[in-house]
Design a protein around this motif. Structure first.
Motif, PDB file in Angstrom:
ATOM      1  N   PRO A 117     -34.451  -7.050 -38.169  1.00  0.00           N
ATOM      2  CA  PRO A 117     -33.017  -7.373 -38.133  1.00  0.00           C
ATOM      3  C   PRO A 117     -32.691  -8.531 -37.204  1.00  0.00           C
ATOM      4  CG  PRO A 117     -33.338  -5.004 -38.055  1.00  0.00           C
ATOM      5  CD  PRO A 117     -34.704  -5.623 -37.907  1.00  0.00           C
ATOM      6  N   TYR A 118     -31.512  -9.105 -37.416  1.00  0.00           N
ATOM      7  CA  TYR A 118     -31.132 -10.358 -36.767  1.00  0.00           C
ATOM      8  C   TYR A 118     -30.202 -10.151 -35.573  1.00  0.00           C
ATOM      9  CZ  TYR A 118     -33.288 -13.282 -40.306  1.00  0.00           C
ATOM     10  OH  TYR A 118     -34.207 -13.922 -41.097  1.00  0.00           O
ATOM     11  N   ALA A 119     -30.182 -11.190 -34.719  1.00  0.00           N
ATOM     12  CA  ALA A 119     -29.279 -11.242 -33.565  1.00  0.00           C
ATOM     13  C   ALA A 119     -29.296 -12.664 -33.021  1.00  0.00           C
ATOM     14  CB  ALA A 119     -29.718 -10.260 -32.477  1.00  0.00           C
ATOM     15  N   PRO A 120     -28.235 -13.083 -32.320  1.00  0.00           N
ATOM     16  CA  PRO A 120     -28.264 -14.389 -31.648  1.00  0.00           C
ATOM     17  C   PRO A 120     -29.352 -14.410 -30.583  1.00  0.00           C
ATOM     18  CG  PRO A 120     -26.010 -13.579 -31.853  1.00  0.00           C
ATOM     19  CD  PRO A 120     -26.910 -12.445 -32.229  1.00  0.00           C
ATOM     20  N   TYR A 121     -30.033 -15.536 -30.452  1.00  0.00           N
ATOM     21  CA  TYR A 121     -31.140 -15.681 -29.504  1.00  0.00           C
ATOM     22  C   TYR A 121     -30.643 -16.158 -28.149  1.00  0.00           C
ATOM     23  CZ  TYR A 121     -35.371 -14.887 -32.301  1.00  0.00           C
ATOM     24  OH  TYR A 121     -36.392 -14.316 -33.010  1.00  0.00           O
ATOM     25  N   VAL A 122     -30.893 -15.364 -27.114  1.00  0.00           N
ATOM     26  CA  VAL A 122     -30.536 -15.760 -25.757  1.00  0.00           C
ATOM     27  C   VAL A 122     -31.324 -17.003 -25.336  1.00  0.00           C
ATOM     28  CG1 VAL A 122     -30.431 -14.999 -23.356  1.00  0.00           C
ATOM     29  CG2 VAL A 122     -29.991 -13.357 -25.193  1.00  0.00           C
ATOM     30  N   SER A 123     -32.533 -17.162 -25.872  1.00  0.00           N
ATOM     31  CA  SER A 123     -33.359 -18.320 -25.520  1.00  0.00           C
ATOM     32  C   SER A 123     -32.743 -19.637 -25.980  1.00  0.00           C
ATOM     33  CB  SER A 123     -34.761 -18.172 -26.123  1.00  0.00           C
ATOM     34  OG  SER A 123     -34.709 -18.052 -27.526  1.00  0.00           O
ATOM     35  N   SER A 124     -31.741 -19.586 -26.851  1.00  0.00           N
ATOM     36  CA  SER A 124     -31.054 -20.802 -27.277  1.00  0.00           C
ATOM     37  C   SER A 124     -30.357 -21.479 -26.101  1.00  0.00           C
ATOM     38  CB  SER A 124     -30.018 -20.487 -28.367  1.00  0.00           C
ATOM     39  OG  SER A 124     -30.627 -19.922 -29.510  1.00  0.00           O
ATOM     40  N   VAL A 125     -29.983 -20.694 -25.081  1.00  0.00           N
ATOM     41  CA  VAL A 125     -29.307 -21.255 -23.920  1.00  0.00           C
ATOM     42  C   VAL A 125     -30.205 -22.293 -23.247  1.00  0.00           C
ATOM     43  CG1 VAL A 125     -28.261 -20.742 -21.691  1.00  0.00           C
ATOM     44  CG2 VAL A 125     -28.015 -19.117 -23.590  1.00  0.00           C
ATOM     45  N   GLY A 126     -31.473 -21.930 -23.032  1.00  0.00           N
ATOM     46  CA  GLY A 126     -32.405 -22.866 -22.423  1.00  0.00           C
ATOM     47  C   GLY A 126     -32.636 -24.093 -23.275  1.00  0.00           C
TER      48      GLY A 126
END
Length: 445
Positions: free
Chosen positions: A299-308
């Protein structure tokens, strides 16, 4: 000037394409290996992952939270699924039964996530995920995933009971060398090169693995795909209530990714995400979860690693992000490319992601920094953290004396730790520990 802007958007889109690729390609391969799927079906999972992830990113950017934040297969869900597949034999659950039960649980959690979005429940739900809970969540998630990646680097395929679960020294040495190279390149190289460190590590490590071991991880297939509903297991016949319950709980805990990703980008976009953005984001993530359950994806979710990633590239515009997403979806529509990617050695992919998810420690420490560590908060934070890590290290066989309904839940250190953190956080004002110094509260609450 128009041509220059489109050139910049195109280059930015390529950067996002590389980011989406490195964070996605290993997930369907490891899940397919854990459930002992044939190569044709793994190829189907890879193509679906590419197509759905690319479309999901574009839809979230324009209709959902409207930010350049990757919508991908959740690391928390991934860790839960791989942990359950590895523990299935000792729990007396067949992989087919596990897959069918997971599908039902994912569908239920997807519907719940949709309702959270449509009913505007994101605001009250966000109060549960205080800095203390998020710190424990980030730390335990990093531990769980990096255990899986380290096993992959050693040549151990999670969930493959028919293979010897022994370290392959030569495979591990190459994977470790790739991991060190990626880490050094990310930290020391110029930004123009460092942003491609993960891609360089995958391609270079893949080439070295093929030359050194003179073999491939599978046989390429360019014919008809093994496409079917519920490829991990049909949700018919015997279902495990414990697995379904864990999936529903995991779906609720997975909402923390949305809060972490959007709150993390508030400073980048210089404004707080509105309740409307949260509503749309949760609704879309829930729809994606329902689709994922039917086609066997994480399943999907926004990636916190996108912040970096946004902080490194300093490109927050949505156009490059959408271009990267659409390019990624297009790759999934080309069977020859998807078939080639099924040959990626698990040890190399695990090495690259091991380096990537080491950064979860930084996210965890940022949340820890928001906590005033008085006696109450120290115990409240340490208990779920240490108990979760200890449960992760316990052999699955010791949980066989527990009721079947509780085995998958109490045997999963990640879920035990997060649930305990949520519980202790809710009783903080009424616990006896809080009376030691009632004037001190957790920062940010």
């Amino acid at each position: 000037m128009l041509k220059i802007n489109w050139l910049r958007s195109g280059l930015g889109g390529l950067q996002w394409l590389f980011f989406l690729f490195t964070n996605t390609v290993v997930i369907p391969i490891t899940v397919g290996a854990a459930f002992a799927l044939p190569q044709e079906r793994i190829q189907f999972l890879i193509q679906c992952s590419f197509i759905l992830t690319g479309i999901a990113c574009a839809v979230q950017a324009w209709l959902g939270h409207q930010r350049s934040v990757m919508e991908g297969q959740s690391g928390l869900w991934w860790g839960v699924i791989l942990s359950l597949s590895a523990a299935a034999p000792s729990l007396g659950i067949s992989l087919t039964e596990l897959g069918g039960s997971l599908a039902i649980g994912i569908l239920i959690s997807g519907v719940i996530t949709i309702l959270i979005g449509l009913c505007g429940l994101a605001t009250p739900l966000s109060r549960l995920f205080t800095p203390g809970v998020m710190a424990v969540f980030m730390f335990l998630l990093g531990c769980r995933l990096n255990i899986i990646f380290l096993e992959g680097m050693m040549g151990i395929s999670s969930g493959s009971s028919d293979k010897a679960s022994a370290i392959q020294p030569d495979v591990f040495l190459l994977a470790a060398a790739v991991a060190v190279f990626v880490a050094v390149l990310s930290a020391k190289a110029r930004p123009a090169i460092a942003q491609y460190a993960l891609l360089i590590g995958i391609l270079g490590g893949w080439a070295l693995h093929t030359m050194i071991f003179n073999n491939l991880s599978g046989t390429a297939h360019s014919g008809t795909l093994d496409a079917s509903w519920f490829p991990l297991g049909e949700p018919t016949g015997g279902l495990n209530a414990g697995v379904i319950a864990i999936a529903v709980i995991a779906g609720l805990i997975n909402t923390s990714n949305t809060f972490g990703a959007l709150k993390g980008t508030d400073s980048i976009y210089e404004q707080e995400a509105s309740s409307r953005q949260y509503k749309r984001s949760f609704t879309i993530s829930g729809i994606l979860a329902v689709i994922s359950g039917m086609i066997g994806l994480v399943p999907y979710a926004p990636y916190v690693s996108s912040v970096g990633f946004l902080q490194q590239t300093r490109i927050r515009d949505r156009v490059p992000f959408v271009i990267g997403g659409l390019l990624f979806a297009a790759i999934g529509l080309i069977p020859a490319v998807s078939s080639l990617l099924t040959q990626l050695p698990l040890s190399i992919g695990s090495a690259v992601l091991f380096v990537t998810y080491l950064r979860l420690l930084g996210s965890s420490l940022q949340y820890f920094g928001q906590i005033h560590m008085d006696s109450a908060n120290l115990y409240r934070t340490a208990a779920p953290l240490f108990i979760g890590i200890i449960v992760m290290g316990l052999p699955a066989e010791i949980f066989t004396t527990l009721p079947p309904l509780l085995r998958p839940l109490l045997g999963n250190g990640l879920l035990v730790g997060i649930l305990l953190a949520l519980l202790l956080n809710q009783v903080r004002s009424r616990s006896s520990l809080s009376t030691l110094n009632p004037n001190i509260k957790m920062k940010g609450e």
